[in-house]
Design a protein around this motif. Structure first.
Motif, PDB file in Angstrom:
ATOM      1  N   MET A  61       1.278   2.334   0.318  1.00 54.12           N
ATOM      2  CA  MET A  61       0.289   2.544   1.367  1.00 54.12           C
ATOM      3  C   MET A  61       0.950   2.772   2.719  1.00 54.12           C
ATOM      4  SD  MET A  61      -2.797  -0.032   2.590  1.00 54.12           S
ATOM      5  CE  MET A  61      -3.426  -0.203   0.926  1.00 54.12           C
ATOM      6  N   ILE A  62       1.942   1.949   3.046  1.00 53.75           N
ATOM      7  CA  ILE A  62       2.602   2.084   4.346  1.00 53.75           C
ATOM      8  C   ILE A  62       3.355   3.405   4.435  1.00 53.75           C
ATOM      9  CG2 ILE A  62       4.402   1.115   5.824  1.00 53.75           C
ATOM     10  CD1 ILE A  62       3.527  -1.669   4.736  1.00 53.75           C
ATOM     11  N   GLU A  63       4.038   3.786   3.354  1.00 47.70           N
ATOM     12  CA  GLU A  63       4.731   5.077   3.358  1.00 47.70           C
ATOM     13  C   GLU A  63       3.737   6.223   3.493  1.00 47.70           C
ATOM     14  OE1 GLU A  63       7.876   7.736   0.708  1.00 47.70           O
ATOM     15  OE2 GLU A  63       7.423   5.659   0.114  1.00 47.70           O
ATOM     16  N   ALA A  64       2.587   6.118   2.821  1.00 49.36           N
ATOM     17  CA  ALA A  64       1.559   7.155   2.932  1.00 49.36           C
ATOM     18  C   ALA A  64       1.067   7.305   4.365  1.00 49.36           C
ATOM     19  CB  ALA A  64       0.395   6.833   2.001  1.00 49.36           C
ATOM     20  N   LEU A  65       0.885   6.193   5.049  1.00 49.58           N
ATOM     21  CA  LEU A  65       0.420   6.252   6.435  1.00 49.58           C
ATOM     22  C   LEU A  65       1.486   6.842   7.355  1.00 49.58           C
ATOM     23  CD1 LEU A  65      -1.474   2.882   6.484  1.00 49.58           C
ATOM     24  CD2 LEU A  65      -2.475   5.112   7.015  1.00 49.58           C
ATOM     25  N   PHE A 179      -1.621  10.092  -1.525  1.00 56.46           N
ATOM     26  CA  PHE A 179      -2.408   9.112  -0.777  1.00 56.46           C
ATOM     27  C   PHE A 179      -2.551   9.580   0.674  1.00 56.46           C
ATOM     28  CE2 PHE A 179      -3.364   4.401  -1.532  1.00 56.46           C
ATOM     29  CZ  PHE A 179      -4.335   4.362  -0.536  1.00 56.46           C
ATOM     30  N   ALA A 180      -1.452  10.056   1.249  1.00 55.82           N
ATOM     31  CA  ALA A 180      -1.479  10.525   2.634  1.00 55.82           C
ATOM     32  C   ALA A 180      -2.443  11.691   2.807  1.00 55.82           C
ATOM     33  CB  ALA A 180      -0.075  10.942   3.070  1.00 55.82           C
ATOM     34  N   ALA A 181      -2.436  12.620   1.860  1.00 53.49           N
ATOM     35  CA  ALA A 181      -3.319  13.784   1.956  1.00 53.49           C
ATOM     36  C   ALA A 181      -4.780  13.361   1.959  1.00 53.49           C
ATOM     37  CB  ALA A 181      -3.034  14.748   0.807  1.00 53.49           C
ATOM     38  N   ALA A 182      -5.130  12.388   1.116  1.00 53.96           N
ATOM     39  CA  ALA A 182      -6.514  11.915   1.072  1.00 53.96           C
ATOM     40  C   ALA A 182      -6.896  11.215   2.366  1.00 53.96           C
ATOM     41  CB  ALA A 182      -6.703  10.973  -0.121  1.00 53.96           C
TER      42      ALA A 182
END
Length: 235
Positions: A61-65, A179-182
């Motif tokens: 999650m943190i990497e996605a953000l 996750f980042a794209a969403a």
């Protein structure tokens, strides 16, 4: 997935495995949240709830953000823990990741709180990055409050709760880029968030305890031979 585990790994005959979701009282969740609303002014508020453990994949999650950050409006993420959640070194690991990605001031580790539903009800997005999740109560709780959900397509129930992208956005498991794209899509599309908010409210009602309990008890009777009197959620 849990039924397959019970049959394959625990050697329970498949004919004796009955699949039921966890049951909820959406109205009680809404009452506990109180009379709060999602703020209309910045920042965009995101929230995650769960123990700080390997299973919950907060590293993903943190990497996605961090990946999404350049394409997001002003935002904040609050991660709500539970009592005892700081064990196992994950708090320190997460704090290091937040610092390394330059997200200090944007990601806050809240820890335990006595008012999770009140905080959840004020979020624009609920994030769920678990590597595996037998059910995922917090997904239904977020939907019951009209909070759009982004969840990983992990082994377990999230894909059944969300039915692909029907009731929330499902992303590939352990995939920070996906996750980042969403997150970027929904953060920048209020109409899509409203769509998932309304769909989630309808979906949460599918898990009402008064509707599920009679069928659950009927299956228990089939397995045990014990008959139950008429039972409702209140008695």
């Amino acid at each position: 997935d849990v039924a397959e585990w019970a049959s394959r790994d625990r050697k329970v005959p498949r004919s004796r495995v009955f699949v039921w979701p966890n049951a909820f009282d959406p109205d009680a969740i809404r009452r506990e949240a109180g009379d709060v609303a999602v703020p209309s002014e910045p920042p965009l508020r995101m929230i995650a709830i769960g123990r700080l453990v390997e299973q919950k994949a907060y590293d993903v999650m943190i990497e996605a953000l961090a990946i999404a950050d350049p394409d997001l409006p002003e935002w904040r993420l609050e991660i709500l823990g539970v009592e005892g959640a700081w064990k196992g070194g994950w708090k320190a690991r997460m704090e290091k990741m937040v610092g390394r990605f330059g997200l200090n001031g944007k990601v806050r580790l809240v820890g335990h709180t006595d008012r999770p539903f009140e905080m959840l009800a004020q979020a624009h997005l609920f994030l769920h990055s678990a590597r595996w999740e037998p059910f995922g109560n917090v997904i239904v709780e977020a939907m019951a409050l009209g909070i759009p959900v982004i969840a990983a397509d992990c082994p377990g129930a999230p894909k059944e709760i969300l039915e692909a992208d029907r009731y929330g956005r499902l992303v590939p498991n352990e995939d920070p880029e996906g996750f980042a794209a969403a997150i970027v899509d929904l953060a920048n599309d209020p109409a899509e968030r409203e769509h998932y908010a309304e769909a989630g409210l309808r979906r949460a009602d599918d898990y009402r305890i008064d509707d599920l309990l009679p069928g659950m008890l009927a299956d228990i009777e089939r397995v045990t031979g014990v008959e139950f009197e008429s039972v409702t959620a209140g008695g």
